[in-house]
Design a protein around this motif. Sequence first.
Motif, PDB file in Angstrom:
ATOM      1  N   LYS A 226       5.589   1.463   7.568  1.00 19.80           N
ATOM      2  CA  LYS A 226       6.748   2.184   8.102  1.00 19.80           C
ATOM      3  C   LYS A 226       8.059   1.635   7.524  1.00 19.80           C
ATOM      4  O   LYS A 226       9.024   2.371   7.326  1.00 19.80           O
ATOM      5  CB  LYS A 226       6.789   2.045   9.628  1.00 19.80           C
ATOM      6  N   TYR A 227       8.050   0.335   7.277  1.00 21.29           N
ATOM      7  CA  TYR A 227       9.289  -0.290   6.817  1.00 21.29           C
ATOM      8  C   TYR A 227       9.719   0.280   5.479  1.00 21.29           C
ATOM      9  O   TYR A 227      10.886   0.578   5.249  1.00 21.29           O
ATOM     10  CB  TYR A 227       9.093  -1.807   6.715  1.00 21.29           C
ATOM     11  N   VAL A 228       8.782   0.465   4.577  1.00 21.13           N
ATOM     12  CA  VAL A 228       9.150   0.971   3.262  1.00 21.13           C
ATOM     13  C   VAL A 228       9.027   2.492   3.183  1.00 21.13           C
ATOM     14  O   VAL A 228       9.527   3.103   2.241  1.00 21.13           O
ATOM     15  CB  VAL A 228       8.297   0.339   2.140  1.00 21.13           C
ATOM     16  N   CYS A 229       8.351   3.098   4.119  1.00 21.81           N
ATOM     17  CA  CYS A 229       8.124   4.534   4.053  1.00 21.81           C
ATOM     18  C   CYS A 229       8.062   5.106   5.453  1.00 21.81           C
ATOM     19  O   CYS A 229       6.979   5.295   6.007  1.00 21.81           O
ATOM     20  CB  CYS A 229       6.822   4.817   3.294  1.00 21.81           C
ATOM     21  N   PRO A 230       9.210   5.356   6.055  1.00 22.82           N
ATOM     22  CA  PRO A 230       9.232   5.743   7.470  1.00 22.82           C
ATOM     23  C   PRO A 230       8.427   7.003   7.780  1.00 22.82           C
ATOM     24  O   PRO A 230       7.930   7.141   8.896  1.00 22.82           O
ATOM     25  CB  PRO A 230      10.711   5.974   7.747  1.00 22.82           C
ATOM     26  N   ASP A 231       8.293   7.918   6.816  1.00 21.59           N
ATOM     27  CA  ASP A 231       7.547   9.132   7.173  1.00 21.59           C
ATOM     28  C   ASP A 231       6.077   9.067   6.772  1.00 21.59           C
ATOM     29  O   ASP A 231       5.373  10.063   6.773  1.00 21.59           O
ATOM     30  CB  ASP A 231       8.218  10.374   6.572  1.00 21.59           C
ATOM     31  N   CYS A 232       5.590   7.878   6.433  1.00 20.96           N
ATOM     32  CA  CYS A 232       4.156   7.731   6.162  1.00 20.96           C
ATOM     33  C   CYS A 232       3.391   7.591   7.481  1.00 20.96           C
ATOM     34  O   CYS A 232       3.943   7.130   8.476  1.00 20.96           O
ATOM     35  CB  CYS A 232       3.880   6.483   5.320  1.00 20.96           C
ATOM     36  N   THR A 233       2.116   8.001   7.452  1.00 16.91           N
ATOM     37  CA  THR A 233       1.282   7.785   8.640  1.00 16.91           C
ATOM     38  C   THR A 233       0.110   6.874   8.282  1.00 16.91           C
ATOM     39  O   THR A 233      -0.332   6.826   7.127  1.00 16.91           O
ATOM     40  CB  THR A 233       0.693   9.103   9.184  1.00 16.91           C
TER      41      THR A 233
ATOM     42  N   GLY B 207       0.660   3.634  -3.168  1.00 17.13           N
ATOM     43  CA  GLY B 207      -0.431   4.506  -2.731  1.00 17.13           C
ATOM     44  C   GLY B 207      -0.326   5.948  -3.156  1.00 17.13           C
ATOM     45  O   GLY B 207      -1.308   6.669  -3.112  1.00 17.13           O
ATOM     46  N   HIS B 208       0.864   6.410  -3.585  1.00 12.66           N
ATOM     47  CA  HIS B 208       1.044   7.806  -3.978  1.00 12.66           C
ATOM     48  C   HIS B 208       0.534   8.767  -2.926  1.00 12.66           C
ATOM     49  O   HIS B 208      -0.021   9.798  -3.230  1.00 12.66           O
ATOM     50  CB  HIS B 208       0.337   8.112  -5.308  1.00 12.66           C
ATOM     51  N   SER B 209       0.670   8.408  -1.686  1.00  9.50           N
ATOM     52  CA  SER B 209       0.228   9.308  -0.618  1.00  9.50           C
ATOM     53  C   SER B 209       0.980   8.915   0.639  1.00  9.50           C
ATOM     54  O   SER B 209       1.312   7.738   0.840  1.00  9.50           O
ATOM     55  CB  SER B 209      -1.277   9.181  -0.393  1.00  9.50           C
ATOM     56  N   LYS B 210       1.241   9.921   1.457  1.00  7.05           N
ATOM     57  CA  LYS B 210       1.936   9.629   2.712  1.00  7.05           C
ATOM     58  C   LYS B 210       0.952   9.112   3.760  1.00  7.05           C
ATOM     59  O   LYS B 210       1.341   8.778   4.870  1.00  7.05           O
ATOM     60  CB  LYS B 210       2.601  10.905   3.254  1.00  7.05           C
ATOM     61  N   LYS B 211      -0.310   9.123   3.405  1.00  5.84           N
ATOM     62  CA  LYS B 211      -1.310   8.654   4.359  1.00  5.84           C
ATOM     63  C   LYS B 211      -1.888   7.335   3.883  1.00  5.84           C
ATOM     64  O   LYS B 211      -2.311   7.204   2.736  1.00  5.84           O
ATOM     65  CB  LYS B 211      -2.450   9.677   4.477  1.00  5.84           C
ATOM     66  N   LEU B 212      -1.959   6.380   4.808  1.00  6.68           N
ATOM     67  CA  LEU B 212      -2.544   5.091   4.498  1.00  6.68           C
ATOM     68  C   LEU B 212      -3.688   4.836   5.471  1.00  6.68           C
ATOM     69  O   LEU B 212      -3.674   5.330   6.598  1.00  6.68           O
ATOM     70  CB  LEU B 212      -1.504   3.974   4.643  1.00  6.68           C
ATOM     71  N   GLY B 213      -4.650   4.079   5.024  1.00  5.29           N
ATOM     72  CA  GLY B 213      -5.814   3.886   5.871  1.00  5.29           C
ATOM     73  C   GLY B 213      -5.990   2.456   6.353  1.00  5.29           C
ATOM     74  O   GLY B 213      -5.540   1.500   5.702  1.00  5.29           O
ATOM     75  N   PHE B 214      -6.622   2.333   7.515  1.00  5.80           N
ATOM     76  CA  PHE B 214      -6.965   1.010   8.050  1.00  5.80           C
ATOM     77  C   PHE B 214      -8.348   1.101   8.696  1.00  5.80           C
ATOM     78  O   PHE B 214      -8.629   2.042   9.444  1.00  5.80           O
ATOM     79  CB  PHE B 214      -5.933   0.575   9.086  1.00  5.80           C
ATOM     80  N   VAL B 215      -9.214   0.165   8.387  1.00 10.45           N
ATOM     81  CA  VAL B 215     -10.532   0.112   9.020  1.00 10.45           C
ATOM     82  C   VAL B 215     -10.699  -1.238   9.709  1.00 10.45           C
ATOM     83  O   VAL B 215     -10.595  -2.280   9.057  1.00 10.45           O
ATOM     84  CB  VAL B 215     -11.660   0.320   7.993  1.00 10.45           C
ATOM     85  N   GLY B 216     -10.887  -1.196  11.007  1.00  7.67           N
ATOM     86  CA  GLY B 216     -11.099  -2.432  11.759  1.00  7.67           C
ATOM     87  C   GLY B 216     -12.548  -2.540  12.198  1.00  7.67           C
ATOM     88  O   GLY B 216     -13.281  -1.555  12.193  1.00  7.67           O
TER      89      GLY B 216
ATOM     90  N   ALA C 265       0.834  -1.195   0.000  1.00  5.71           N
ATOM     91  CA  ALA C 265       0.000   0.000   0.000  1.00  5.71           C
ATOM     92  C   ALA C 265       0.872   1.249   0.000  1.00  5.71           C
ATOM     93  O   ALA C 265       0.620   2.209  -0.735  1.00  5.71           O
ATOM     94  CB  ALA C 265      -0.921  -0.006   1.208  1.00  5.71           C
ATOM     95  N   ALA C 266       1.908   1.233   0.813  1.00  7.50           N
ATOM     96  CA  ALA C 266       2.781   2.408   0.903  1.00  7.50           C
ATOM     97  C   ALA C 266       3.498   2.641  -0.426  1.00  7.50           C
ATOM     98  O   ALA C 266       3.715   3.783  -0.831  1.00  7.50           O
ATOM     99  CB  ALA C 266       3.771   2.217   2.040  1.00  7.50           C
ATOM    100  N   MET C 267       3.842   1.545  -1.130  1.00  4.77           N
ATOM    101  CA  MET C 267       4.615   1.688  -2.361  1.00  4.77           C
ATOM    102  C   MET C 267       3.774   2.153  -3.550  1.00  4.77           C
ATOM    103  O   MET C 267       4.250   2.877  -4.403  1.00  4.77           O
ATOM    104  CB  MET C 267       5.337   0.372  -2.688  1.00  4.77           C
TER     105      MET C 267
END
Lengths: 293, 357, 541, 323
Positions: free
Chosen positions: D169-176, D141-150, D137-139
Motif C-alpha cells: 500500500k505504501y508504494v501503490c495505494p490502489d493495489c490490492t 509486479g506489473h499488476s495491481k494485484k499482489l498475492g500472499f499465502v500463509g 513486489a508492488a514495484m
Amino acid sequence: MSIFAFAAQTIRIAVPYLFAAAGGTLAERSGIISLTLEGFMLTGAFCAALGSYYGGNSWVGVACGMGGGLVFGLLHGVVTIRYRADQVVSGVAINLLAIGVTRFFLHLAFGSSSNSPRVPGFSTVVRGEGMLAGMLPDPLIALGLFAVPAVAWAIYRTPFGLRVRAVGEFPQAAESVGVHVARVRYVAVALSGVLAALGGTYLALDQHQFTDNMSAGRGYIALAAMIFGNWDPVRGGLACLLFAAAETLQIQLQGTQAIPSQFVQMIPYVLTIVALAGMVGKSTPPAALGKSD
Amino acid sequence: MDALRERVADTLLPPVVALLVALVAGDVLILSVGQSPVEVYALLLRGTWGNAYGFGQVLYKTTTLICTGLCVSVGLRAGLFNIGGEGQLAAGGFAAALAGLALPASTPAPLGILVCTAAAVIAGGITGWVPGVLRARFGAHEVITTIMLNFIILALLNWAISSADGGALRVPETLHTRAIRAGALPRFGDLIPAFHGSAANLSLLIALIAAAAAWWYFFRTRAGYDLRAVGLQPDAAEYGGVNVGAVWVRAMTISAALAGLGGINFVLGYKHYYEDGFATGAGFLGIAVALVGRNTPLGVGLASLFFATLSQGGLAINALVPKTMVDVLQGVVILAVAASAPEVRRVLRRRKRIATA
Amino acid sequence: MNAERGSGVGTGDSADAHGQSPSPSAVVSMYGIEKRFGAVQANRGASLEVAAGEIHALVGENGAGKSTLMHILSGLLAPDAGTVRVDGTTVTGWSTSDAIRAGVGMVHQHFMLVPTLTIADNVVLGREPRRGMAMDVARAQRDVTEVATRYGFSIDARRRVGDLSVGEAQRVEILKALFRGAQILILDEPTAVLSPPEVQELWRVLRALRDGGGTIILITHKLDEVIEISDRITVMRHGQTVARMDTPTATPADIARAMVGRDVLLTVGHPSSGAGRVHGPEASVRSAAPRLTVVDLEVAGAHHERRVHGVSFTVAGGEIVGIAGVEGNGQTELVEAIAGLRAARAGRILLGGRDITTLPVRDRASLGLAHVPEDRHRRGLVLDYSVADNLILGRQHAFVSHLGLDRARIAQNARARIEQFDIRPTDPSLPARALSGGNQQKIVVAREMGGEFTVLLAAQPTRGVDVGAIEFIHAQLRASRDAGKAILLVSAELSEVLALADRVGVMSGGRLVALLSRDAATMDVLGLWMTGAAPPAAGAA
Amino acid sequence: PAGAGATALGTGLNVGVVFDVGGRGDKSFNDGAYRGAERAAKAFGVHVHFIEPGEGSDREAGLRLLAAEKMDLVIGVGFIFTDDLTETAKEYPHVRFAGVDYSLQTDDRGNIVQPPPNLAALKFREEQGSFLVGALAAMVGHSKKLGFVGGMDIPLIHKFEAGYRAGVKYVCPDCTVIAQYAGVTPDAFRNPGRGKELALSQYQSGVNVIFHASGSTGLGVFEAARQTGKLAIGVDADQFAEAPGHVLTSMIKRVDQVVFDQIDRVRTGTFRGGVYEYGLAEGGIGYVYDANNRAMIPDSVHARLNTLASEITAGKIIVPVSR
Ligand SMILES: Nc1ncnc2c1ncn2[C@@H]1O[C@H](COP(=O)(O)OP(=O)(O)OP(=O)(O)O)[C@@H](O)[C@H]1O
Ligand SMILES: Nc1ncnc2c1ncn2[C@@H]1O[C@H](COP(=O)(O)OP(=O)(O)OP(=O)(O)O)[C@@H](O)[C@H]1O
Ligand SMILES: [Mg+2]
Ligand SMILES: [Mg+2]
C-alpha cells in the motif's frame, strides 16, 4: 475465473482422491477395510520421490511409488488375512508406520525432517493462462481419471472382479465353490496399495519433492468419497470430483476479506455433511467388510 | 482353573509377543543410526519409569489417552467408529477454558473444577451428538461425518483463538487463551514433591473414575446391555425393544463426551489455558489404544500407559536416535499386537487339542 | 447290506463305526472321523458309507455332527483324524476345489449364495467363462440357462439372488453343484424352508438325478421325508454313527429312537394319526373377547412395495391360530408389524382392546406381547451374549436394581429357564453362539414363553430343530394355549400348523386368502390355497 | 549468575536446543537455529544437544531435561515456547535460557511483563522485512494485484501479512493484496499440494508476485511460480534455490546469527537476560539482494527500498504488526 480453469483445478485436486478412492473401493469390495489409504499414499509419495531422485527419471519414481504401495498393501494383507488381525487396528498401525518410516528414511536419505531435495517430476513450464494445457504434460492426471473406469471395469466385468465381489459379500460362499478367498483379497489389497500410492506419487512428482506428511489427510477424504459413492467405483469417482470442486470453490472464495479464512475453509466439509445427510440414504457396505474371521 | 490360565495367556501373550517384535524392529532402527540398542533402551526406561518426573510425564500422557481411548471404545461397542476424537478433545478443552475464564476467581475450588469439567464433558458431548443424530436420522456414515466435523471444529477453534475479537479471551501473539481464573486442578507435584515439574495432575484420577464408570456402564447397566447388543447385532437389539437410533445417538454423545473430558488434563491440570493444537494426534492414537486395549476399560488403561511410555521414551532417547523411531515403533507394536492376538489364540487351541488327544 | 437297526440304540455304542473295511460298492466311505471346535467335539469317530446311485439319508439330533461330517466330505473342513475315501481314493483333508473336481457338491443348510450377485454370477463363480481378460457374461447366462433347462428348472439367470424366494434360491444352490458336474450331491436340510409343492418338486429332481446315476446324501429332521425319499439311512448321535438302516425296513419310531436314545412321541410327520393332538381347548379357557385383533393391516417391504394387503383376523385367548403359506408371501412382514419391528402403513393392531399400532417394541412387550422370531441368528439372539443375558433380551428393563443390572436375578432367571426348558449345556455363562441350533431355539422359546405374556407370536418356532426339541416346543405351545394364552403360529411347515392350530389361515401374495376351522383344513385344501389356486368349493373367511 | 564465568575456547560449553514442531531440515527457523548452533560448535568447540519434541507437554519436558543436565544455555525455538521458557527459567535460575520468537505478554494494566533475568527473549520484527518485500513486489509486479499465502491463519503469520500489505500500500495505494491460508491444523505448514493450488489460482487471477509464509507449503508456491513463469518471494531463509529465476527475493530472518550471538555471549560471559529485538536496524531481518536476483530488481527500485529501510530504521515509517 473461467469455467475451464475451475474444472482444471478441480481435476488436479481430485487426482490423488481418484486414485486412492478407486484403490479403496477395490479393497473394500473384497472385504478389507481401507483406513490405510492415507498411509499408502504417503508411502507412495516418499518412494516416488526417492526413486525419482536416485533414478534421475520420473518414471523410475512412478515405479518406485507403486512398489512402495505394493509393499505396504501386502503388509496390510499379511497382517489382516494371514494373521487375521483386526482390520481397523492394522489400518491405524499402517498409517502410523507410514508417517514414521517416511520420516525415518527421509532423515536417513536426505538428512532432513521435513523435505527431500527437488526431484525430476512431470509438470513442465507452461506460460500464460492456459491452465488446462498445464495438465496435459502430466500423465498421472490422465491415469488418475482413467483409474476409475478401469477399476469399475475390473470389478464388474472380469472374473477377478466377480470373485472380489463374492469374497467381500460372502467369503464362505466363494470358498465353497473353490475360490481362493485369501488370494483374491491379497490381490485386491495389493492393488489398492498400488493405486493409492499412485495418488501419492502424483503429489510428489507434481511437486518435484517429498515433504513430511504431504498426504495431509487426503487418504481420509478419499475414504469418505468412497463411502459417499456407496462402494461403487464410478459413484466414488464422482464423489471425489465433488469434494475437489468444493475445495476449489473454497480456494476461489478465500482472499475476500469479508469472511474469516477458517469459515471459508470449512465449506467442503460442511457441504459433504449436508450432501450426505440430504441426498443419499443409508450406505450399504459389502457384507463381509472388516470380518477377518 | 484351566480356563483362567487360558484367559491369562490369551491377554498377556499378545502384548509380550508384540513387545518382542518391537524390540527386534527397534534394534534394527537403532543399529541403522549407529547406536547401541542396550544403551538406548536403558535410557528409555530411565527417562520414563526410572524417575518420578519422567513417570509423571508418562502419567500425564496416559490421562489424555485413556479419555480418547475410551471415546473410541464406547463407539466401537455400539458398532460405531468415531474418528473425530481430536476435535472432540479440543472442543472439551476449549469449553473448560471458557468456563474457567467466566467463573470469578473467588469460586471455591471444588465447584470450579466441577463446573469446568462439566463444561468439557458437555461440549465434547455436543460434538458427538451431531454425528450421532446424522447417523440415526439421515443414515450419514459416522466415519465421514466425524472426519468432516473434526476439520470444522478445529477450524472454529482456530478462528476463536487467532482471529476472533476476543481481548478478554485470548492472549495476543499467542495461540492460547488467557489463564483460567477458577477450576485449576492440583498437579501431583504439588502433593508429592518427587513429581515436581511434571505435568501429571489430578485429571488422571478423574480419567480412571471415568474408565471405571465406563466399565460399569458397559457391563452392569441396562443401557450398557442395550448398547453392546446394538453393536453386536442391531437387528436382535431392535427385536429386544431397544431403540437402535437412540442408542447410536447416546453412544456417540458419550463417546465424544469422554474425549471432551480429556481436555481438562491439559487445560485444568497442566497449562491452565486452552492452546490451539494441544489435541493434535491424541484422537488418532486413541483409536490404537482402544483397539489394542480390546475395548475394555482395563485394557484401554494399560494400552494408554504403554503408548504414553513409548511417547515419553521417545523424548528421552532423542539425544541418541531421531524421535521418528518412536513413530515407527508405535506402528510396529500395534501391528504386532493385532496380528499376534488371534494367532496366540489359535496356537493355544491347537496345543489344547493335542493335549486332550 | 443288512440294516443294523437297533444295534447301538440306547447305548450310544458305535462299535460298528471302527475298523470296518470299506465295501467295494461304496462311492463315499468315511471312517473314524474326529473333529473338534474348541471345547466341542463335533465328530467323535463318525463313519458313513454311501453306495453309488442311492439316496442316503443322514439324520440325528441338533448338534449330532451331521453338518460337520458333510463339511469334511465336501472339503470345507479338514478332520482331526479319520479317513475319507471317494470312489476308492483316499482324499482325507482335501480342499473344496478338489472335492468339486471329483464331483462332490454340497447344498448348504445356510445357502452359500451371494445375495447381491445374479443367478448366473453365483453359478459360474470360480469357473467363469472368459473372453480375453473380461468375463463373458452373456455366455455365463447362456450356459447356466442351458444346464437349468436340462434338469427341468426354469429360471431367469439375470435375476439377483437376493430377490429370490427361498425355494428358488435352493434351486440355484443345486444348479451350482450340477453346473460343476456333481455326481455326489449333499443336501443339508433342504426342505426346512420349502412348501409342500416345492418339496415334491425337489424330490422329483433328486429322483431324476439318482436315476441318472448320481448319488445323494440328504440331511433332514423330517422322518416322513426320510421314509419317502431315501434308500438307506445313517443315524448320528453325539458325534458318532449309531445306526444304519435300509429304508424299506425302517419305521419312523425306530429312527427317532436311534436318534435320541429313547422313545419319542411323534407328532410332526404324522398329523393324520392325531397322536399328539390334544383336541380343542376347553370352552372355559377360551376367552370371549379377542386378545389380538388385526384390522385391515397394510405393511410395506424394504423397497416400499406392499407386502401385506388388508389383512384382518383375531386371536382369542386359549386358541392357536396358525398361518400357513409358502415363505415370502407376507408372513414375515405381518409378524414383524404386529411385533413393532416394522411400521404399519395402514390399518390397526389391537392388543386386548388397546390400540398398539404405533407403540414401540418395548411397550408392546410390557403389554404382554411375546414373540419367537423366525430368524433366531439375526433377531432372536445376540450370539455373543451369554445364555443368561440372552434369556432377558427384551425384558432387560425388568432386571434392574438401582445400581444397574441385577446380576443375581439374571442368574436366577437363567437357572430357572435352563432347567424348565432343558437347555443344554446348562452353563448360563456360555455364549449363545456355542450352543446347537435346537438349544439356541430353546433359549428363545424359554425367554418368550417362560415369562408373563398374554399373546404370543410364534414364527417358525421349530425350524431346523430336531424331533426331541420339536416335541418339547409343541408341548409348550399347547400348554400355553391351555392356560388361556392367545397364540399366532406362523409356519411354513403345514404339518406343524395342522398339529397345533385351532384355526388355520393361509397367506398368499400378501393377503390372508383363507381362514378355516381346524376341521375344514386338510393338507389338500391348504396346499391348494398356498399355491395360489383357490379350491373351488372352499369358503374363505 | 547470568553471564558469570567466561569459558575458554574448547573447554566444553554445553548448549541445548529444543526445536519447534517441524524440526530440523525445515529450511526455516529451526534450520536457522541449527546452523547457528553448529557454527558455534565448530568455532568454539561447544557441545550442542538437540531435542525435537513431539506434542505439547514435550516442549516443557525437553527444556527441563536439558536444564536438569546443567546446560550452560538452553534455547527454545519458536513462539510456542514462550510460557514453557518462562516457567522453566524461573525454576532453574542458575541456567541461562534463550527463546527465539519469544512473545512478550502484557499484564492486566497493559504493561509489558519482563522475562526472568536469566532469559533472553529474542524477537524479530518480521513485519519490517515483510514491508520491504511488499513494496518490492508492488514495484516490480506489473499488476495491481499482489498475492500472499500463509500456513495457518494465526497471529504470527498475520505479522507477515500485515507488514506485506503495508509495504504494498505504501508504494501503490490502489493495489490490492489477495491473502490466502492453507489450512486450520499444523498440517497447513506442510501441504505443498495445497500451496501450489492456492498459488495457481492467485496467478490465474492476475497476480504476478506471491509472498509466502507457510513452511513447506510454500514449496508448492515456488512450484506454481516455475510452472506459470511467475514470481514468488521466500521467507526466513534465502529460498532462491527452490525455483531459480522465479524467486524474486526472500525475506530473511537471521535466526542463525542470533543464536550464534547468544552462544558467543555465554562464552565470553556477556550473556544478559532481557528483551532483544532484531529488526532491520540490528541486521536480524532483511531481504536477499545478491547476484542471483540482481537482474530482477532495477537499481531504482533497489534505491527506493534502501530509502524505505532507512525510514523504518529511523522510525519515520511505523509498520503495523497486525492486520
Ligand atoms: N464352526 C464351528 N465352531 C464351533 N463349534 C461348531 C462349529 N460348527 C459346529 N460346531 C459345533 O459342533 C457340534 C456339531 O455341529 P453340527 O453342525 O455338525 O451339528 P448338526 O448335526 O448339523 O446339527 P443341526 O441338526 O442342528 O444342524 C455342535 O455342538 C456345534 O455347536
Ligand atoms: N463359527 C462358529 N462358532 C461357533 N459356533 C458355530 C460356528 N458356526 C456354526 N456354529 C454353531 O454350530 C451349530 C451347527 O451349525 P449349523 O450351520 O448346522 O446350524 P444349525 O445348528 O443347524 O442352526 P439352524 O438349524 O438354526 O440353522 C450351530 O449351533 C451354530 O451356532
Ligand atoms: Mg446342521
Ligand atoms: Mg440345523
